[in-house]
Every structure is written in structure tokens, then in C-alpha cells.
Design a protein around this motif. Structure first.
Motif, mmCIF file in Angstrom:
data_model
loop_
_atom_site.group_PDB
_atom_site.id
_atom_site.type_symbol
_atom_site.label_atom_id
_atom_site.label_comp_id
_atom_site.label_asym_id
_atom_site.label_seq_id
_atom_site.Cartn_x
_atom_site.Cartn_y
_atom_site.Cartn_z
ATOM 1 N N ALA A 27 0.790 -1.155 0.022
ATOM 2 C CA ALA A 27 -0.144 0.110 0.235
ATOM 3 C C ALA A 27 0.739 1.428 -0.033
ATOM 4 O O ALA A 27 0.847 2.088 1.109
ATOM 5 C CB ALA A 27 -1.024 0.043 1.243
ATOM 6 N N ASP A 28 1.354 1.675 -1.111
ATOM 7 C CA ASP A 28 2.661 2.581 -1.253
ATOM 8 C C ASP A 28 3.502 2.820 -0.273
ATOM 9 O O ASP A 28 3.944 4.073 0.117
ATOM 10 C CB ASP A 28 1.543 3.942 -1.296
ATOM 11 N N GLU A 53 -5.244 0.612 2.669
ATOM 12 C CA GLU A 53 -4.909 -0.765 3.366
ATOM 13 C C GLU A 53 -6.243 -1.848 3.593
ATOM 14 O O GLU A 53 -6.056 -3.001 3.420
ATOM 15 C CB GLU A 53 -4.223 -0.462 4.818
ATOM 16 N N ARG A 82 -6.490 -1.583 10.462
ATOM 17 C CA ARG A 82 -7.972 -1.823 9.637
ATOM 18 C C ARG A 82 -8.427 -3.448 10.123
ATOM 19 O O ARG A 82 -8.675 -4.325 9.693
ATOM 20 C CB ARG A 82 -7.422 -2.192 8.153
ATOM 21 N N GLN A 115 3.224 6.512 13.325
ATOM 22 C CA GLN A 115 3.698 5.782 12.431
ATOM 23 C C GLN A 115 4.239 4.626 13.103
ATOM 24 O O GLN A 115 4.852 3.547 12.679
ATOM 25 C CB GLN A 115 4.992 6.155 11.709
ATOM 26 N N LYS B 65 -2.905 15.585 5.438
ATOM 27 C CA LYS B 65 -1.634 15.137 4.844
ATOM 28 C C LYS B 65 -0.628 15.518 6.169
ATOM 29 O O LYS B 65 0.323 16.250 5.881
ATOM 30 C CB LYS B 65 -1.272 15.321 3.629
ATOM 31 N N GLY B 114 -1.364 12.145 10.298
ATOM 32 C CA GLY B 114 -0.250 11.111 10.107
ATOM 33 C C GLY B 114 -0.448 9.784 9.622
ATOM 34 O O GLY B 114 0.207 9.254 8.700
ATOM 35 N N GLY B 140 -3.360 15.076 0.429
ATOM 36 C CA GLY B 140 -2.623 14.642 -0.674
ATOM 37 C C GLY B 140 -3.305 13.989 -1.713
ATOM 38 O O GLY B 140 -4.536 13.434 -1.449
ATOM 39 N N GLY B 142 -2.245 11.343 -3.263
ATOM 40 C CA GLY B 142 -2.268 9.857 -3.086
ATOM 41 C C GLY B 142 -3.145 9.599 -1.949
ATOM 42 O O GLY B 142 -3.871 8.388 -1.996
ATOM 43 N N GLU B 143 -3.268 10.274 -1.007
ATOM 44 C CA GLU B 143 -4.351 10.114 0.270
ATOM 45 C C GLU B 143 -5.566 10.104 -0.296
ATOM 46 O O GLU B 143 -6.262 9.377 0.353
ATOM 47 C CB GLU B 143 -4.061 11.321 0.831
ATOM 48 N N GLU B 146 -7.635 6.439 -0.033
ATOM 49 C CA GLU B 146 -7.987 6.057 1.325
ATOM 50 C C GLU B 146 -9.544 5.954 1.077
ATOM 51 O O GLU B 146 -10.025 7.179 0.817
ATOM 52 C CB GLU B 146 -7.625 6.697 2.507
ATOM 53 N N ASP B 169 -3.935 18.564 -2.654
ATOM 54 C CA ASP B 169 -2.364 19.122 -3.066
ATOM 55 C C ASP B 169 -2.127 18.046 -3.879
ATOM 56 O O ASP B 169 -1.422 17.147 -3.880
ATOM 57 C CB ASP B 169 -1.425 19.148 -2.055
ATOM 58 N N GLN B 174 3.299 10.120 -5.170
ATOM 59 C CA GLN B 174 3.192 9.707 -3.677
ATOM 60 C C GLN B 174 4.479 8.872 -3.589
ATOM 61 O O GLN B 174 5.437 9.070 -4.172
ATOM 62 C CB GLN B 174 1.960 8.762 -3.538
ATOM 63 N N ILE B 175 4.692 7.940 -2.704
ATOM 64 C CA ILE B 175 6.042 7.436 -2.272
ATOM 65 C C ILE B 175 6.455 6.371 -3.288
ATOM 66 O O ILE B 175 7.658 6.501 -3.697
ATOM 67 C CB ILE B 175 6.037 6.642 -0.927
ATOM 68 N N HIS B 244 10.467 12.463 -1.192
ATOM 69 C CA HIS B 244 9.331 12.643 -0.552
ATOM 70 C C HIS B 244 9.540 12.590 0.898
ATOM 71 O O HIS B 244 9.032 13.455 1.632
ATOM 72 C CB HIS B 244 8.331 11.400 -0.835
HETATM 73 C C1 LIG Z 1 -2.792 5.153 6.547
HETATM 74 C C2 LIG Z 1 -1.450 5.548 5.800
HETATM 75 N N1 LIG Z 1 -0.654 4.656 5.064
HETATM 76 C C3 LIG Z 1 0.415 4.933 4.726
HETATM 77 C C4 LIG Z 1 1.186 5.976 4.901
HETATM 78 C C5 LIG Z 1 2.769 6.314 4.654
HETATM 79 N N2 LIG Z 1 2.779 7.243 3.623
HETATM 80 C C6 LIG Z 1 3.146 8.519 4.263
HETATM 81 S S1 LIG Z 1 3.059 9.725 3.237
HETATM 82 C C7 LIG Z 1 2.636 8.587 1.919
HETATM 83 C C8 LIG Z 1 2.520 9.163 0.480
HETATM 84 C C9 LIG Z 1 1.498 10.454 0.575
HETATM 85 O O1 LIG Z 1 1.178 10.876 -0.787
HETATM 86 P P1 LIG Z 1 0.292 12.096 -0.994
HETATM 87 O O2 LIG Z 1 -0.992 12.104 -0.299
HETATM 88 O O3 LIG Z 1 0.128 12.270 -2.449
HETATM 89 O O4 LIG Z 1 1.013 13.346 -0.406
HETATM 90 P P2 LIG Z 1 2.222 14.239 -1.025
HETATM 91 O O5 LIG Z 1 2.649 13.785 -2.335
HETATM 92 O O6 LIG Z 1 1.634 15.482 -0.803
HETATM 93 O O7 LIG Z 1 3.375 14.210 0.191
HETATM 94 C C10 LIG Z 1 2.603 7.410 2.595
HETATM 95 C C11 LIG Z 1 1.905 6.249 1.724
HETATM 96 C C12 LIG Z 1 0.604 6.877 5.809
HETATM 97 N N3 LIG Z 1 1.144 7.997 6.503
HETATM 98 N N4 LIG Z 1 -0.777 6.522 6.296
#
Ligand SMILES: Cc1ncc(C[n+]2csc(CCOP(=O)(O)OP(=O)(O)O)c2C)c(N)n1
Ligand SMILES: [Mg+2]
Lengths: 298, 262
Positions: A27-28, A53, A82, A115, B65, B114, B140, B142-143, B146, B169, B174-175, B244
Motif C-alpha cells: 500500500a504505497d 490498506e 484495519r 507511524q 496529509k 499522520g 494529498g 495519493g491520500e 483511502e 495538493d 506519492q511514495i 518525498h
Molecule cells: C494510512 C497510511 N498509510 C501509509 C502511510 C505512509 N505514507 C506517508 S506519506 C505517503 C504518501 C502520500 O502521498 P500524497 O498523499 O500524494 O502526499 P504528498 O505527495 O503531498 O506528499 C504514504 C503512503 C501513511 N502515513 N498513512
């Protein structure tokens, strides 16, 4: 030195070679969980599910029903967050999915509260039929994964972010037995540890040091034997003592006719926070120094 | 605040972000930098009640985010809510400037975030509970993957929360890579419209466009898709996914600050 998440990522590509039914979902966080290695080697068996997730876990259950061997991976806090999806789609259904939670405990460090998996063991072990495994080091990580593949069952695998010393696996290893790591097994102080804090305790001069890889099922038989000799029993974990190893050992001891005094070291009913790993282990009483001080005071 | 002053704010905020990340040795530059103009316009031009000593009746802001916490803390420093010196305690033991926003230690951050995907629901509850007070939430792109985000979208429209604004944004990353490769969500505007939101799509670094989109009154909840560049303002970070979640080292900081000097 190697983190157990790195060992996991490497083991996946080795096992993926032998077992064509292994599939991996992420999940990323594939860079962090190290499933990136598998995704490059076996792209057709890797499912990138995005930051979603719950859907990842349900999908993993479906893949298991379809005859695959799924590993569903993210940080421990996010996957076990979850809960109802795990409870219904995986645990109740008996779906042989290996739920992989990396970034265990306070050792996450500066990222802080959101985290850190600090309740994941407690949550997972509440679920009937869910095995909960925390390998001590790289070699054990591979062995636990092999065990999962040969005896498929719902399993939670808890892995570290930080590097840990590497150790060989002896021939008699099995995941379920409490294992003597150092010290005299008959010492009057017995320390039962799980995961990274074990390495804070290796200088076992005045105590015995045991490692619990399997937190569920837990080795009650060995625990009872240890308890019959030890006046003091200490548990050490990078997790909340509520629901974690502290609770597990307390539950075993409470059912024995007599036992020594239990001291539970770990996170004491509080949340995580930012800091270096070293500072956090010190503050929360699982650093070498703090554990030593406790042992010396007994 | 006039345009030139806002540009200067944004520049200073970027400098704070980078400095605190290097000092901390870890953190998230990419998604902090992409949100700078959004936050600058929100806090220095749009939202009411934000000053050195924010009013209880202030407009509410939720940083869903949460990893972009450095950007929010930098804004707070520019508002005078905290001393810029305190930014150097970011991510340190016992600091209220935790790695991700922590309402328990620092109530002005509004929500402890977070774990992605939760902020819009909290903003929804604030909007339901605070009646007329406007509530804005930053997410975000990527967010947006969810599921909970879309549950909140449905509920916001069900309750016709015109005082609720979500800003996405949309930096495209994303990551694990590009949002469109990881789990595509486009056409985002159509999806949000289908959920009953009024949608604006703008350049998220164009502060005039942000001002306009934020101030247009709507009958429905408002979504602003702010197209941005991850790592904006630092040439070697712009559009690079690997920035990132790692802090610039001192040499990289120096180069970055040179690009951002007045
Ligand atoms: C529920 C959850 N899953 C995974 C993460 C790990 N994580 C932190 S930032 C991120 C990527 C976020 O991407 P985006 O929402 O596009 O943010 P931006 O590009 O603005 O940094 C991930 C997967 C998290 N913080 N929360
Ligand atoms: Mg993004």
C-alpha cells in the motif's frame, strides 16, 4: 547488521522462486517494507494497492481463497488499524494471509506517534486462529516465512525498521519454543524478550535471557518451567505491555499455582512520540541501561 | 496582504521548512514544499482569526496529509505563534513539534494526523459542530486513495456543508511513484462532482487563483484541486519522488537556500 524488513524483502524473492503461488500486496510503502525487491523480480505477482490498506487486506483474503499465498504489507500501525477487515475477511474466514507489519514500535524514531506499531501484537492476538510472529533476526525471518508457506494459516508478521545483529539459526529451531539466548537457564532472574529489545540484554551474567518468536501460540510449557525456578520474571518488548508480551506472560503466570514477581518492561499505556530510537528506548525503559538498572535492583 | 508580501512569506516559509528538516535529519520536504502557496494564501489572506494569538472563533484548518507538518509549523512561525528558534526542535524528544501534527501537545494543529485518510472526516465533524465557522482540510492526491476520504465526501454533501473546503495538493506523486501509476484516481474533478461537491481546478502555486477559488461562495462543499509540483522551489527536488521523505544534507540545504534567497 540487517533489519528484519530487509531480510523479509530478500526472503520473498528467494521463496518466490520456489513457490509460484506467492503473491505480494503493498500500500504505497514498497520501498519501506522492502517488497520493492519482489515487485521488480516478479512484477506479475505484485499488486500495488495504493494508500488503501483495508482494500488491500480484503483483496489478499480473496487471493488466498483463489489458491494463492498472499503477503499483505504496510507499517504495523496501518495494517492492524484495519481491524474489522482483518477480523472478518481474514481471521474469521481462516484465510491463509500473511499480514506483514513493518516499523515495529518506538524504534521508528523521529516520525513519531502516528507511524509506530505499539498495539499491533495485542490487536492481532485477540483474533482466534491468528498466529503472531516476531522474528529476532534475519535468519529467523526467513524461517518464519517458510513455516507460513508450509503450514498456511492467518498470520501476523512483525518486522523492524532498524538494523539488528545477525545470528545463525540452529538445527533444532522451531518458531514456537521459547528459546534460551544467553545466560544460565536456572538463574533466579529470567528475562523473556521479544524482538529488538533482546539485543539490549545479551550480557546475561546474572539472569537467563529467552526469546519469544511466536507470541501466539505462546509456549506455555516452557514458560511454566521457567517460572518454577525464577524468583523474578522480566518481560521486555518494543510494544505496549497491555496486550503485548507483558500481558501474555502475566496470563500464563496467573494460572500457575505459584510464581515469582513479574516486571513488565515496554510502553506503559501511552502513545508513541518523536525522538531518536536510543532516546525513546531510554525514556520508555527498554534501553540496555534501564533494563540493567532494573535487574540490578532485584 | 498584498501579492508581493505573500510571495515573500512563501519564500520564507520554504526556507524554514528546509532548515528544520536538515536540522532534524529526517522528514518530508516534497509534500511540504508543494503546499506552501496553498498554506500561505489560507493563513495570510483567506482564513479569519489567525494571528499571533489565534481567536477561539478562528476558521479551522486540518492538515490531513500530516507528513507536511514542517510547512504548518513554518506558517505558525511566520504568524508569530511560535518563535522561529523553536522550529529547530522539530522531531526532537519532548518537542511539541512532533514528526506529525500532535493535537495533544499543540492544540492549534487541530487534529493529530499522520495516518492518511482521516482528516476530512474530522473536518466534517468540525463543520457539523461549529455551525457557521468555515473549515478547510488539506489532503494529498495519493491520500485520496483511502476509502474513508470518499465516505467523508458523501457525508459532506448529504449535510450540504458549504462551509467545508477540501484542498487536494495534486502534486502527482506519492511514495512509490506517480499517482497515476500507483492507483489512478482521475478524472478527480468528475468523481468529486458526482459526490455532490463544487469543484475548482487551479494551479496550486498561483496565489491569485487560490484566492479566487477559496473566496467564491458555493451551496455545496467545495473541492479545490490544486495542481502543484512536489518539491516546488528547489530545482533538484522538483518532481522527484525520492524527495518525498528524506531530509536535505547540509550541502543540499545550502544549495536550496541559495535558490530561495531574496
Ligand atoms: C494510512 C497510511 N498509510 C501509509 C502511510 C505512509 N505514507 C506517508 S506519506 C505517503 C504518501 C502520500 O502521498 P500524497 O498523499 O500524494 O502526499 P504528498 O505527495 O503531498 O506528499 C504514504 C503512503 C501513511 N502515513 N498513512
Ligand atoms: Mg502527492
Amino acid at each position: 547488521m540487517k533489519s528484519t524488513r530487509q531480510a523479509f524483502g530478500e526472503a520473498l524473492i528467494t521463496l518466490g522462486e520456489t513457490f509460484p503461488h506467492i503473491v505480494v500486496l503493498d500500500a504505497d510503502l514498497s520501498k519501506s517494507t522492502r517488497t520493492e525487491l519482489f515487485s521488480k523480480k516478479f512484477p506479475e505477482r505484485f499488486y500495488q494497492m495504493g494508500i488503501a490498506e483495508a482494500n488491500m487486506l480484503g483483496t489478499a483474503a480473496g487471493l488466498a481463497f483463489a489458491g494463492h499465498i498472499p503477503f499483505a504489507c504496510s507499517f504495523g500501525c496501518f495494517v492492524t488499524g484495519r481491524y474489522d477487515t482483518i477480523r472478518m475477511s481474514i481471521a474469521y474466514a481462516g484465510a491463509p494471509v500473511c499480514i506483514v507489519g513493518t516499523h515495529a514500535g518506538l524504534a521508528v524514531g523521529e516520525d513519531g506517534h502516528s507511524q509506530m506499531g505499539l498495539e499491533d501484537v495485542g490487536l492481532m492476538r485477540m483474533l482466534p486462529g491468528m498466529a503472531v510472529m516476531q522474528p529476532l533476526h534475519a535468519a529467523e525471518t526467513l524461517a518464519v516465512m517458510q513455516h507460513f508457506i508450509t503450514t498456511p494459516q492467518p498470520m501476523y508478521l512483525r518486522l523492524t525498521r532498524q538494523d539488528l545483529p545477525e545470528m545463525p539459526l540452529n538445527d533444532s529451531w522451531d518458531p514456537y519454543t521459547l528459546r534460551l539466548i544467553a545466560g544460565n537457564p536456572d538463574a533466579s532472574i529470567a528475562v523473556i524478550a521479544t524482538g529488538a529489545p533482546t539485543f539490549e540484554l545479551l550480557d546475561a551474567d546474572t539472569y537467563s535471557l529467552w526469546h519469544a518468536t511466536s507470541l501466539k501460540p505462546f509456549d506455555r510449557v516452557s514458560m511454566s518451567k521457567i517460572a518454577s525456578k525464577a524468583q523474578h520474571i522480566i518481560t521486555a518488548e518494543d510494544h505496549s505491555t497491555l496486550g503485548g508480551l507483558g500481558s501474555i506472560v502475566a496470563e500464563v503466570l496467573a494460572e500457575l499455582p505459584k510464581h515469582g514477581i513479574l516486571h513488565r518492561c515496554g510502553v506503559q499505556d501511552t502513545f508513541g512520540e518523536s525522538g531518536t530510537r536510543e532516546e525513546l528506548y531510554q525514556k520508555h525503559g527498554i534501553s540496555k541501561e534501564k533494563l540493567r538498572a532494573l535487574i540490578s535492583s532485584l | 496582504m498584498e501579492h508581493v508580501a505573500l510571495i515573500e512569506r512563501a519564500r520564507r516559509i520554504r526556507r524554514h521548512i528546509l532548515t528544520m528538516l536538515t536540522q532534524a535529519g529526517s522528514g518530508h520536504p516534497g509534500g511540504s514544499l508543494s503546499a506552501v502557496e496553498i498554506l500561505t494564501v489560507l493563513f495570510f489572506n483567506h482564513m479569519h482569526g489567525w494571528s499571533q494569538d489565534p481567536y477561539p472563533s478562528r476558521d479551522r484548518f486540518v492538515l490531513s496529509k500530516g507528513h507536511a507538518a514542517p510547512a504548518l509549523y513554518a506558517v505558525f512561525a511566520e504568524l508569530g505563534i511560535l518563535d522561529p528558534e523553536e522550529l529547530l526542535s522539530f522531531r526532537r524528544l519532548n518537542s511539541r513539534l512532533q514528526g506529525h501534527p500532535d493535537r495533544r501537545r499543540f492544540p492549534l494543529v487541530e487534529a493529530s494526523t499522520g495516518s492518511l485518510g482521516q482528516g476530512l472526516s474530522i473536518a466534517l465533524g468540525l463543520a457539523l459542530g461549529l455551525d457557521a465557522i468555515p473549515v478547510t482540510c488539506l489532503l494529498g492526491d495519493g491520500e485520496m486513495q483511502e476509502g474513508q476520504v470518499w465516505e467523508a465526501c458523501a457525508a459532506a454533501s448529504r449535510y450540504q456543508l458549504h462551509q467545508l473546503t477540501m484542498i487536494i495538493d495534486a502534486n502527482g506523486l506519492q511514495i512509490d511513484g506517480r499517482v497515476e501509476d500507483v492507483m489512478p484516481l482521475e478524472p478527480l474533478d468528475q468523481k468529486l462532482r458526482a459526490f455532490g461537491w463544487q469543484v475548482f481546478e487551479i494551479n496550486g502555486h498561483d496565489m491569485d487563483a487560490l484566492k479566487v477559488a477559496l473566496s467564491v461562495p458555493t451551496h455545496e462543499p467545495k473541492a479545490i484541486i490544486a495542481r502543484t509540483i512536489k518539491g516546488k522551489g528547489v530545482s533538484f527536488m522538483e518532481g522527484v519522488a525520492s524527495w518525498h521523505g528524506k531530509a536535505p544534507n547540509p550541502a543540499e540545504l545550502k544549495a536550496a537556500l541559495e535558490e530561495l534567497s531574496a
